[in-house]
Design a protein around this motif. Sequence first.
Motif, PDB file in Angstrom:
ATOM      1  N   MET A   1       0.935  -1.143   0.098  1.00 24.48           N
ATOM      2  CA  MET A   1       0.032  -0.012   0.212  1.00 24.48           C
ATOM      3  C   MET A   1       0.928   1.343   0.046  1.00 24.48           C
ATOM      4  O   MET A   1       1.729   1.352   0.898  1.00 24.48           O
ATOM      5  N   GLU A   2       0.485   2.180  -0.749  1.00 24.07           N
ATOM      6  CA  GLU A   2       1.555   3.310  -0.839  1.00 24.07           C
ATOM      7  C   GLU A   2       1.198   4.424   0.510  1.00 24.07           C
ATOM      8  O   GLU A   2       0.407   4.191   1.001  1.00 24.07           O
ATOM      9  N   LYS A   3       2.188   5.071   0.599  1.00 22.79           N
ATOM     10  CA  LYS A   3       2.475   5.771   1.541  1.00 22.79           C
ATOM     11  C   LYS A   3       1.227   6.714   2.238  1.00 22.79           C
ATOM     12  O   LYS A   3       0.529   6.783   3.065  1.00 22.79           O
ATOM     13  N   LYS A   5      -1.807   6.904   0.977  1.00 26.18           N
ATOM     14  CA  LYS A   5      -3.254   6.215   1.118  1.00 26.18           C
ATOM     15  C   LYS A   5      -2.901   5.714   2.784  1.00 26.18           C
ATOM     16  O   LYS A   5      -4.148   5.832   3.477  1.00 26.18           O
ATOM     17  N   LEU A   6      -2.117   5.229   3.252  1.00 27.90           N
ATOM     18  CA  LEU A   6      -1.658   4.685   4.766  1.00 27.90           C
ATOM     19  C   LEU A   6      -1.879   5.827   5.566  1.00 27.90           C
ATOM     20  O   LEU A   6      -2.578   5.667   6.616  1.00 27.90           O
ATOM     21  N   TYR A   7      -1.142   6.930   5.207  1.00 24.24           N
ATOM     22  CA  TYR A   7      -1.351   8.145   5.977  1.00 24.24           C
ATOM     23  C   TYR A   7      -2.784   8.627   6.102  1.00 24.24           C
ATOM     24  O   TYR A   7      -3.345   9.203   7.218  1.00 24.24           O
ATOM     25  N   ARG A   8      -3.252   8.694   4.891  1.00 22.29           N
ATOM     26  CA  ARG A   8      -4.748   9.173   4.867  1.00 22.29           C
ATOM     27  C   ARG A   8      -5.701   8.335   5.744  1.00 22.29           C
ATOM     28  O   ARG A   8      -6.581   8.694   6.561  1.00 22.29           O
ATOM     29  N   LEU A   9      -5.477   6.900   5.797  1.00 18.31           N
ATOM     30  CA  LEU A   9      -6.365   5.907   6.745  1.00 18.31           C
ATOM     31  C   LEU A   9      -6.120   6.045   8.100  1.00 18.31           C
ATOM     32  O   LEU A   9      -6.974   6.062   8.617  1.00 18.31           O
ATOM     33  N   LYS A  10      -4.753   6.415   8.372  1.00 16.04           N
ATOM     34  CA  LYS A  10      -4.499   6.484   9.906  1.00 16.04           C
ATOM     35  C   LYS A  10      -5.057   7.803  10.386  1.00 16.04           C
ATOM     36  O   LYS A  10      -5.650   7.619  11.597  1.00 16.04           O
ATOM     37  N   LEU A  74      -3.487  -4.715   8.058  1.00 18.05           N
ATOM     38  CA  LEU A  74      -3.253  -3.973   9.253  1.00 18.05           C
ATOM     39  C   LEU A  74      -2.759  -2.755   8.963  1.00 18.05           C
ATOM     40  O   LEU A  74      -1.677  -2.548   8.189  1.00 18.05           O
ATOM     41  N   ILE A  75      -3.485  -1.604   9.301  1.00 14.89           N
ATOM     42  CA  ILE A  75      -2.880  -0.360   9.237  1.00 14.89           C
ATOM     43  C   ILE A  75      -2.291   0.318  10.430  1.00 14.89           C
ATOM     44  O   ILE A  75      -1.197   0.806  10.288  1.00 14.89           O
ATOM     45  N   VAL A  83      -5.933  -1.108  14.181  1.00 15.34           N
ATOM     46  CA  VAL A  83      -6.828  -0.652  13.076  1.00 15.34           C
ATOM     47  C   VAL A  83      -6.659  -1.460  11.778  1.00 15.34           C
ATOM     48  O   VAL A  83      -5.441  -1.849  11.392  1.00 15.34           O
ATOM     49  N   LEU A  84      -7.678  -1.752  11.113  1.00 10.88           N
ATOM     50  CA  LEU A  84      -7.725  -2.675   9.959  1.00 10.88           C
ATOM     51  C   LEU A  84      -8.663  -2.097   8.976  1.00 10.88           C
ATOM     52  O   LEU A  84      -9.786  -1.476   9.182  1.00 10.88           O
ATOM     53  N   TYR A  85      -8.104  -2.452   7.627  1.00 15.49           N
ATOM     54  CA  TYR A  85      -8.898  -1.747   6.616  1.00 15.49           C
ATOM     55  C   TYR A  85      -8.835  -2.898   5.396  1.00 15.49           C
ATOM     56  O   TYR A  85      -7.944  -3.868   5.174  1.00 15.49           O
TER      57      TYR A  85
END
Length: 86
Positions: A1-3, A5-10, A74-75, A83-85
Motif C-alpha cells: 500500500m502506498e504511503k 493512502k496509509l497516512y490518509r487511513l491512519k 493491518l494499518i 486498525v484494520l482496513y
Amino acid sequence: MEKEKLYRLKSEANKISPILNIGKNGVTDTLIEELNKQIKANRLVKVKVLKSAEEGKDLKTIADELAEATRSTLIDVRGRTVVLYR
C-alpha cells in the motif's frame, strides 16, 4: 500500500471509535465473524484489545492474526488499539 493512502487511513482512524473489544476469550470464530461484518460495512475499523486477551501473545501477534483471519490490511497498532482496513 502506498504511503499517502496509509497516512490518509491512519488519520481517518483517529476520528473513529473502537467497534469491538477483544477480551479474555481472545480471537474467537464469533469475533472474526462480527469483525468481518463490520469491515464489510465500514471498510476501516478499530478494535480494542483488552489486557486479558494477551495471554502469552503480544499485541502485534494478535493484530496479525486478526488481519489474516479477516483478509484485511493491518494499518496501525497504537497502544492497545488495532486498525484494520479492507
